[in-house]
Design a protein around this motif. Structure first.
Motif, PDB file in Angstrom:
ATOM      1  N   GLY A  55      37.072  42.765  40.870  1.00  0.00           N
ATOM      2  CA  GLY A  55      37.515  41.921  42.025  1.00  0.00           C
ATOM      3  C   GLY A  55      38.956  41.365  41.752  1.00  0.00           C
ATOM      4  O   GLY A  55      39.286  40.598  42.765  1.00  0.00           O
ATOM      5  N   GLU A  56      39.673  41.820  40.862  1.00  0.00           N
ATOM      6  CA  GLU A  56      40.932  41.487  40.899  1.00  0.00           C
ATOM      7  C   GLU A  56      42.306  42.523  40.732  1.00  0.00           C
ATOM      8  O   GLU A  56      41.796  43.722  40.309  1.00  0.00           O
ATOM      9  CB  GLU A  56      41.310  40.651  39.673  1.00  0.00           C
ATOM     10  CG  GLU A  56      40.587  39.226  39.306  1.00  0.00           C
ATOM     11  CD  GLU A  56      40.489  38.812  37.988  1.00  0.00           C
ATOM     12  OE1 GLU A  56      41.321  39.489  37.280  1.00  0.00           O
ATOM     13  OE2 GLU A  56      39.963  37.666  37.563  1.00  0.00           O
ATOM     14  N   ARG A  57      43.386  42.145  41.350  1.00  0.00           N
ATOM     15  CA  ARG A  57      44.492  43.378  41.273  1.00  0.00           C
ATOM     16  C   ARG A  57      44.581  43.550  39.501  1.00  0.00           C
ATOM     17  O   ARG A  57      44.662  42.614  38.968  1.00  0.00           O
ATOM     18  CB  ARG A  57      45.643  43.080  41.962  1.00  0.00           C
ATOM     19  CG  ARG A  57      45.300  43.198  43.497  1.00  0.00           C
ATOM     20  CD  ARG A  57      46.778  42.772  44.112  1.00  0.00           C
ATOM     21  NE  ARG A  57      47.629  43.830  43.989  1.00  0.00           N
ATOM     22  CZ  ARG A  57      48.639  43.868  44.769  1.00  0.00           C
ATOM     23  NH1 ARG A  57      49.076  43.292  45.856  1.00  0.00           N
ATOM     24  NH2 ARG A  57      49.417  45.038  44.504  1.00  0.00           N
ATOM     25  N   SER A  58      44.895  45.133  39.343  1.00  0.00           N
ATOM     26  CA  SER A  58      45.367  45.155  37.972  1.00  0.00           C
ATOM     27  C   SER A  58      46.584  46.068  37.879  1.00  0.00           C
ATOM     28  O   SER A  58      46.813  46.864  38.879  1.00  0.00           O
ATOM     29  CB  SER A  58      44.218  45.487  37.078  1.00  0.00           C
ATOM     30  OG  SER A  58      43.459  46.701  37.569  1.00  0.00           O
ATOM     31  N   SER A  59      46.896  46.467  36.764  1.00  0.00           N
ATOM     32  CA  SER A  59      48.089  47.342  36.626  1.00  0.00           C
ATOM     33  C   SER A  59      47.255  48.678  36.292  1.00  0.00           C
ATOM     34  O   SER A  59      46.289  48.773  35.929  1.00  0.00           O
ATOM     35  CB  SER A  59      48.801  46.989  35.446  1.00  0.00           C
ATOM     36  OG  SER A  59      48.358  47.287  34.184  1.00  0.00           O
ATOM     37  N   PRO A  60      48.097  49.742  36.874  1.00  0.00           N
ATOM     38  CA  PRO A  60      47.662  51.090  36.317  1.00  0.00           C
ATOM     39  C   PRO A  60      47.132  51.489  34.849  1.00  0.00           C
ATOM     40  O   PRO A  60      46.425  52.065  34.426  1.00  0.00           O
ATOM     41  CB  PRO A  60      48.689  52.016  36.657  1.00  0.00           C
ATOM     42  CG  PRO A  60      49.499  51.376  37.589  1.00  0.00           C
ATOM     43  CD  PRO A  60      49.341  49.769  37.324  1.00  0.00           C
ATOM     44  N   SER A  61      48.098  50.685  34.052  1.00  0.00           N
ATOM     45  CA  SER A  61      47.772  50.880  32.586  1.00  0.00           C
ATOM     46  C   SER A  61      46.558  50.103  32.025  1.00  0.00           C
ATOM     47  O   SER A  61      46.212  49.997  30.774  1.00  0.00           O
ATOM     48  CB  SER A  61      49.195  50.756  31.784  1.00  0.00           C
ATOM     49  OG  SER A  61      49.316  49.092  32.132  1.00  0.00           O
ATOM     50  N   ARG A  62      45.804  49.151  32.768  1.00  0.00           N
ATOM     51  CA  ARG A  62      44.699  48.485  32.360  1.00  0.00           C
ATOM     52  C   ARG A  62      43.618  49.233  31.671  1.00  0.00           C
ATOM     53  O   ARG A  62      43.288  50.338  32.125  1.00  0.00           O
ATOM     54  CB  ARG A  62      44.117  47.614  33.408  1.00  0.00           C
ATOM     55  CG  ARG A  62      42.911  46.914  33.014  1.00  0.00           C
ATOM     56  CD  ARG A  62      42.447  45.871  33.946  1.00  0.00           C
ATOM     57  NE  ARG A  62      41.368  45.097  33.466  1.00  0.00           N
ATOM     58  CZ  ARG A  62      41.037  43.820  33.520  1.00  0.00           C
ATOM     59  NH1 ARG A  62      41.729  43.237  34.334  1.00  0.00           N
ATOM     60  NH2 ARG A  62      40.005  43.331  33.045  1.00  0.00           N
TER      61      ARG A  62
END
Length: 103
Positions: A55-62
């Motif tokens: 449900g949250e935006r995240s970075s590609p490296s997460r």
């Protein structure tokens, strides 16, 4: 056809999580599960907010976990999926379908 995970040493299913931990980036998993044709396109989609992790935006490296929920916007369609397996390798369609379950 039953797809056997033992042929892919860098794959982890939910049954194996207590024994082995595989760390997979979000953009690499999206590419391996065949949601995007290249990792660059997967990375761009995550950066633009078209892919939400829990449900949250995240970075590609997460780093993602089994059981995580992804909301993916592809054109006019939105898919909600649950991560069932982790992989760092792109595979055929049958193998990719075992990495997630659509809700």
């Amino acid at each position: 056809m039953n797809f056997d995970f033992q042929f892919f040493p860098e794959t982890v299913t939910q049954a194996e999580t207590s024994e082995r931990v595989l760390k997979v980036r979000l953009d690499k998993w999206l590419w391996a599960a065949r949601f995007f044709k290249t990792r660059a396109v997967a990375r761009a989609a995550v950066e633009k907010g078209r892919v939400l992790y829990d449900g949250e935006r995240s970075s590609p490296s997460r780093e993602i976990d089994i059981g995580g929920i992804l909301q993916i916007k592809l054109g006019h369609f939105e898919k909600t999926i649950v991560i069932k397996g982790l992989s760092t390798r792109r595979r055929n369609t049958e193998g990719a379908l075992q990495l997630f379950e659509e809700q």
